[in-house]
Motif scaffolding. Sequence first.
Motif, short mmCIF file in Angstrom:
data_model
loop_
_atom_site.label_atom_id
_atom_site.label_comp_id
_atom_site.label_asym_id
_atom_site.label_seq_id
_atom_site.Cartn_x
_atom_site.Cartn_y
_atom_site.Cartn_z
N LEU A 125 0.94 -1.28 0.09
CA LEU A 125 -0.07 -0.06 0.09
C LEU A 125 0.79 1.10 0.01
O LEU A 125 0.65 2.13 -0.84
N ARG A 169 0.94 6.82 -6.80
CA ARG A 169 -0.01 7.49 -7.07
C ARG A 169 0.04 9.12 -6.76
O ARG A 169 -0.63 9.76 -7.10
N MET A 170 0.89 9.35 -5.46
CA MET A 170 0.68 10.94 -5.09
C MET A 170 1.40 11.78 -6.11
O MET A 170 2.18 11.32 -6.73
N ARG A 171 0.98 13.01 -5.96
CA ARG A 171 1.25 13.83 -7.32
C ARG A 171 2.39 14.66 -7.02
O ARG A 171 3.15 14.94 -7.90
N HIS A 182 5.53 10.87 2.37
CA HIS A 182 4.78 9.99 3.57
C HIS A 182 4.59 8.64 3.16
O HIS A 182 4.42 7.86 4.01
N THR A 209 6.62 5.46 4.73
CA THR A 209 6.55 5.23 6.18
C THR A 209 5.75 4.23 6.56
O THR A 209 5.88 3.73 7.58
N LEU A 210 4.81 4.07 5.79
CA LEU A 210 3.75 2.86 6.13
C LEU A 210 4.73 1.56 5.92
O LEU A 210 4.38 0.68 6.93
N ASN A 232 -1.45 5.02 10.45
CA ASN A 232 -1.06 4.29 9.27
C ASN A 232 -2.60 3.81 8.79
O ASN A 232 -2.58 4.11 7.50
N VAL A 265 -3.47 7.31 6.40
CA VAL A 265 -2.82 7.54 5.34
C VAL A 265 -3.06 6.45 4.22
O VAL A 265 -3.33 6.55 3.07
N GLY A 266 -3.26 5.12 4.82
CA GLY A 266 -3.65 4.04 3.81
C GLY A 266 -5.04 4.15 3.14
O GLY A 266 -5.15 4.04 1.97
N ILE A 308 -6.26 7.31 2.62
CA ILE A 308 -5.79 8.49 1.45
C ILE A 308 -5.04 7.78 0.40
O ILE A 308 -5.57 8.13 -0.72
N ILE A 309 -4.19 6.90 0.29
CA ILE A 309 -3.71 6.24 -0.71
C ILE A 309 -4.81 5.45 -1.48
O ILE A 309 -4.75 5.58 -2.75
N ILE A 310 -5.65 4.78 -0.93
CA ILE A 310 -6.77 4.13 -1.70
C ILE A 310 -7.76 4.99 -2.44
O ILE A 310 -8.12 4.70 -3.70
N GLU A 311 -8.01 6.10 -1.85
CA GLU A 311 -9.00 7.17 -2.32
C GLU A 311 -8.28 7.85 -3.65
O GLU A 311 -8.94 8.16 -4.52
N GLY A 312 -7.06 7.92 -3.55
CA GLY A 312 -6.49 8.44 -4.69
C GLY A 312 -6.13 10.08 -4.53
O GLY A 312 -6.62 10.47 -3.76
N PRO A 313 -5.46 10.47 -5.48
CA PRO A 313 -5.19 12.08 -5.41
C PRO A 313 -6.20 12.84 -5.43
O PRO A 313 -5.97 14.07 -5.27
N ASP A 314 -7.61 12.43 -5.93
CA ASP A 314 -8.69 13.27 -6.30
C ASP A 314 -9.59 13.23 -4.98
O ASP A 314 -10.82 13.82 -4.99
N PRO A 319 -2.74 18.12 0.63
CA PRO A 319 -1.53 18.14 1.51
C PRO A 319 -0.98 19.54 1.34
O PRO A 319 -1.54 20.43 0.59
N PRO A 369 3.10 8.11 9.56
CA PRO A 369 2.84 8.41 8.34
C PRO A 369 1.86 9.55 8.58
O PRO A 369 1.10 9.76 9.19
N GLY A 370 1.97 10.60 7.18
CA GLY A 370 0.95 11.85 7.42
C GLY A 370 1.75 12.98 7.84
O GLY A 370 1.23 14.12 7.45
N LEU A 428 0.06 15.34 5.27
CA LEU A 428 -0.62 14.88 4.11
C LEU A 428 -2.10 15.30 3.75
O LEU A 428 -2.57 15.58 2.94
#
Lengths: 117, 93, 161
Positions: free
Chosen positions: A28, A35-37, A44, A47-48, C74, C77-78, C80-86, C91, C117-118, C136
């Motif tokens: 993940l 994915r981050m822009r 960040h 760190t996971l 964790n 942030v997990g 946020i990553i799944i939801e994607g940049p939109d 941040p 994380p974050g 983030l």
Amino acid sequence: MNATADLPLWVAVLVAIFIIFGAAVTLLGAIGLVRMRTFYARLHAPTLGTTLGTGGVLVASMILSSALQSRLVLHEIAIAVFVTVTTPVTLMLLGRAALYRDRIEKKPGIPPFESER
Amino acid sequence: MSTAILSWSISLAQLLLVAAMACCLYRLVVGPRAQDRVLALDALYVCAMLLLLTIGMLSGGTLYFEAALVIALLGFVSTAALAKFLMRGEVIE
Amino acid sequence: MTRWLPYPVLTASLLVMWLLLNGVSAGHLLLGTVLAIGAARTMAALQPSKPRVRRWDSVVRLVAIVFVDLVRSNIAVGRIIIEGPDRPGQPGFLVVPLALNDRTALAVLACILTATPGTAWLEYRSRRDTLLLHVLDLGEEQDWIDLIKKRYEPLLLEIFE
């Protein structure tokens, strides 16, 4: 491999849960890296992998080697201590380097040097 | 039964970790800037270390764990040196 | 005593680390002791200011709080990553005023914030006693400032100052 045959079932299930959890969290974090822009948002993501990801895999490894009594769990403890202490330092250095470069290039949206405020 | 669960779960974990390494590799190649590549390299080190740990879990020897420790050490030092390089243009001033 | 053992905690942990990695035997005990004492004395030559831990019970509380926060962020942030940049949250950079002055306390705070994380520590401005963070999911800026000021800073002040 022969030694694992007479392992209690619950130990095997516990090890499986922890190791898959750790690997999934690491994946993940790596997906976040893709994915981050912006660079600062990407900072960040790893760190996971270094907190819960490494933690999950190390706990699984500790459980397995304690159950098999094949060797002491000391290496895992040493690796865990080492990773938790060093990752923040490298990420901080990288963040500062990126900030410095962006300021030199006068990118928009970056906080300026201290003396300029 | 236990053996089957263990070998399947460890194989699955290895698959996930290799996928994570592929993501890091993508970022390492695509960039776009030098700091992105260094960050990806650092994440790649961590994934490789975890992969070695999972390989070592079934073999039971200490060799893989010592290798993982060495990777963690080298990863830290090299990322620190690269960050220093990004900041100043040279590693040793 | 202080001349020979400038950093007792560091010396002991180096010795324990040596024994853990090499196995416990009389020879390794001797070699590890010599190396640990030598390394601690080298350290004393490098850095004269000596960190002092005032309250060990607060250290335990700090470790527990950090562990809980690690797990929570964790998950955050997990997601946020799944939801994607939109996703809606953005941040951003954040400036936090700090009351901490002790160098060790600042280093510990930096490690905690970056490992979680974050949040990522970017810069400490010693002239203004402020800290530049990157967060983030910025949301309410005051929430993040409160997190640092109320959750970590009092404990670190108790421990180091």
